[in-house]
Design a protein around this motif. Sequence first.
Motif, PDB file in Angstrom:
ATOM      1  N   VAL A 263       0.856  -1.178   0.000  1.00 54.95           N
ATOM      2  CA  VAL A 263       0.000   0.000   0.000  1.00 54.95           C
ATOM      3  C   VAL A 263       0.897   1.235   0.000  1.00 54.95           C
ATOM      4  CG1 VAL A 263      -2.033  -1.044   1.035  1.00 54.95           C
ATOM      5  CG2 VAL A 263      -0.221  -0.182   2.521  1.00 54.95           C
ATOM      6  N   TYR A 264       0.417   2.300  -0.621  1.00 50.64           N
ATOM      7  CA  TYR A 264       1.270   3.451  -0.940  1.00 50.64           C
ATOM      8  C   TYR A 264       1.958   4.080   0.278  1.00 50.64           C
ATOM      9  CZ  TYR A 264       2.788   7.771  -3.188  1.00 50.64           C
ATOM     10  OH  TYR A 264       3.534   8.809  -3.669  1.00 50.64           O
ATOM     11  N   PRO A 265       1.260   4.364   1.383  1.00 50.38           N
ATOM     12  CA  PRO A 265       1.948   4.982   2.522  1.00 50.38           C
ATOM     13  C   PRO A 265       3.089   4.102   3.052  1.00 50.38           C
ATOM     14  CG  PRO A 265      -0.433   5.136   2.791  1.00 50.38           C
ATOM     15  CD  PRO A 265      -0.194   4.208   1.652  1.00 50.38           C
TER      16      PRO A 265
ATOM     17  N   PRO B 231       6.139   5.555  13.143  1.00 54.15           N
ATOM     18  CA  PRO B 231       4.891   4.863  12.778  1.00 54.15           C
ATOM     19  C   PRO B 231       4.273   5.447  11.508  1.00 54.15           C
ATOM     20  CG  PRO B 231       4.925   5.356  15.115  1.00 54.15           C
ATOM     21  CD  PRO B 231       6.096   6.069  14.524  1.00 54.15           C
ATOM     22  N   VAL B 232       3.820   4.579  10.622  1.00 54.10           N
ATOM     23  CA  VAL B 232       3.128   5.003   9.403  1.00 54.10           C
ATOM     24  C   VAL B 232       1.732   4.402   9.418  1.00 54.10           C
ATOM     25  CG1 VAL B 232       4.212   3.108   8.118  1.00 54.10           C
ATOM     26  CG2 VAL B 232       3.137   4.987   6.877  1.00 54.10           C
ATOM     27  N   ARG B 233       0.744   5.220   9.106  1.00 53.93           N
ATOM     28  CA  ARG B 233      -0.660   4.790   9.145  1.00 53.93           C
ATOM     29  C   ARG B 233      -1.094   4.348   7.752  1.00 53.93           C
ATOM     30  NH1 ARG B 233      -5.333   6.623  12.243  1.00 53.93           N
ATOM     31  NH2 ARG B 233      -7.030   5.186  11.695  1.00 53.93           N
ATOM     32  N   THR B 234      -1.659   3.157   7.669  1.00 58.54           N
ATOM     33  CA  THR B 234      -2.269   2.666   6.428  1.00 58.54           C
ATOM     34  C   THR B 234      -3.689   2.225   6.756  1.00 58.54           C
ATOM     35  OG1 THR B 234      -1.739   0.297   6.641  1.00 58.54           O
ATOM     36  CG2 THR B 234       0.003   1.733   5.781  1.00 58.54           C
ATOM     37  N   LYS B 235      -4.375   1.682   5.786  1.00 60.82           N
ATOM     38  CA  LYS B 235      -5.741   1.214   6.027  1.00 60.82           C
ATOM     39  C   LYS B 235      -5.775   0.037   7.002  1.00 60.82           C
ATOM     40  CE  LYS B 235      -5.810  -1.729   1.896  1.00 60.82           C
ATOM     41  NZ  LYS B 235      -6.497  -1.991   0.607  1.00 60.82           N
TER      42      LYS B 235
END
Length: 691
Positions: free
Chosen positions: A233-235, A251-255
């Motif tokens: 996923v892109y992020p 931390p990176v937020r994805t779906k």
Amino acid sequence: MKKNLFLALALIICFKFGYSQSDPVLLTVGDEKITKSEFEKVYHKNNNKENSNDPVAVKEYLELYINYKLKVKEAEEEKMDTSETFVNELSGYRKQLAQPYLTDKDVTDSLIMEAYNRMKKDVHAAHVLIKLTPDALPKDTLEAYTRIMIIRDYLTGKTIAPARITEYEAMVKKTVKDSAESKKKIESIKGLMKEKQDAGKDNFQKVSKLTSDDPSAKQNGGDLGFFTGLQMVYPFETIAYQTKAGEISMPVRTKYGYHLIKILETRPAVGEIHVAHVMVKLAENADDSTKQKAKQKIDELYAKLKGGEKFEDLATQFSDDKGSAKSGGVLPWFGTGKMVPEFEAAAFSLKNDGDYASPIQTSYGWHIIKRLEKKDIASFEDKKADLKNQVTRDSRSELSKTTMLNKIKKEYNFKEVSKNKEEVISLLDTSLTNGEWKASGAEKMTKPLITIGTITYTQKDFADYIGTHQAKRANTSPQAIGYSLYDSFVSDKLLGYEESKLDDKYPEFRSLMREYRDGILLFDLTDKKVWSKAVKDSTGLQDFYDKNKANYKWSERVSAVVYTCANKEIAEKVRKLLKDKSMTETKITDEINKDSQLNLTIKDGKFAKGDNEMVDTVKWVKGLSPDIAKNGQIIFVDIKEMLSPESKSLEESKGLVTADYQNHLEKNWIEQLRKKYPYKVNEQVLNTIGK
């Protein structure tokens, strides 16, 4: 004012009643006038041959074009363009065709180039995942972020004060109502304190196993193997490519939730590889005896391979991957991240075409892999079209969409009244989280909400939108759902308004829509008058066949039986049994296949040239043919009878007869249409095309 009015009227009169000398009318069908340029555009689009300007080719195409226009005219006369089915189908195509116009091309091009540049490098990463839904409540978001930051601080060597764990424990107990879930979260964090604190790879994997919500982490320690652009996923992908080897990201937020990403290593892209394999299937939970037999079998196959036997023959005979075994074990091309890591690593370690690896084990079993061919990443120009399709389907396309929405807002003077939005949001209650909210309470709410160009949408329009787009969303506040749906409402209305303007703004879109409209009408009407009619009209088909049966004849054929034997010894036994006239094909098969169903197969029938390779190989004379050796088997043919050419029955020739009957129906239909509707060709204009 009057000056503008007269100018508008003059333009209307020009377009309705006259055409410029530079673009004269070529063809008139009923009351529709087709200009020279309109015809030339369609003609050259469908005729890019060197002789496209040949007058004969132009006239031939014009006849087809006239037929096309007459059929569309007939469909319109039958009101097919007003049917609900047609309107819905055309609407669906319109939405598809409109998509390229509803995104920002510059942003899309930038994303395509970014994706290609990322595909030049492969990244090997591991992660810790803390699950969180996209519409999670603020308190749940805070809890998840707090937890993942504690994990990150621990992994990067920062001291975790006991008070911080205590604060987190209190937060969880207050936030998470499910006691079992609450206990699980607290224990995962407390468990960190029992591990040795360092920033090594092994420690990251231990922590991932202990704390990650990714189910596979229990086995792989969060190790994702190698991946490349457009595979995550892109992020996630963006942060992975921005983080240096050995480092742990913020931390990176994805779906899926929050991720910590550790980059284990990077490498130049390995490209794609084409391999074949021999596989011995082995379940992960197999007992020791089964494991031993599988290992013994793969070792025996490897020994045969080293002894000189052909790889493709071994794959065909012994591989448990039945799909690839048919083609000698050949698998489709694949690149980074497409196979399980062990298989991928072994495949890409092979240096030369034709090399094969010693047996390797994966979660599927044992494999012997042979390299067939390898290629580097294709050029940007070669991959551009495929990349565009991938990018437009990927979450990163939202960037292009957002830019486009901002442009639409500016172009059409978008306005919104926030306080009126809040009045609708205040009506939302817990029934919305269950997907049962009723919009009836907003019937009288007619205050303006948003304005796009000349259209104003009210509070009631938004309430109705909520009512038709709601769904069950547990653990999400009604207000959060409302704001999310408001964003979707505004987006849908902006894009809908822009879509309504496409015909006026883009002539090529208007022309394409016309092609699709006429194409659907043409297909539906032709199906009704020709294709389906020919299939359903059994009486008409029989009558057509009776009148033309001389056109449907068998060529010279033989009645023959093909015997395929496992080896020469089996072939000799079959030949011996054939001398006994009491032995039928069934009896012979039963006798020969007592020990193995693979000993003998029999195929009989009537064969023309090209129907069967073995029948084509032998001389067409009555009796048994000599043996033919093929793929380790022995094959021979028994020619029973020579068959003279004769007419095929309707059933035997039904496909060909049906096709000819359809052509017959269409020819008669075209003749009727040419009599029914007036059409006229301007020969003088026609003679100028191509000159």
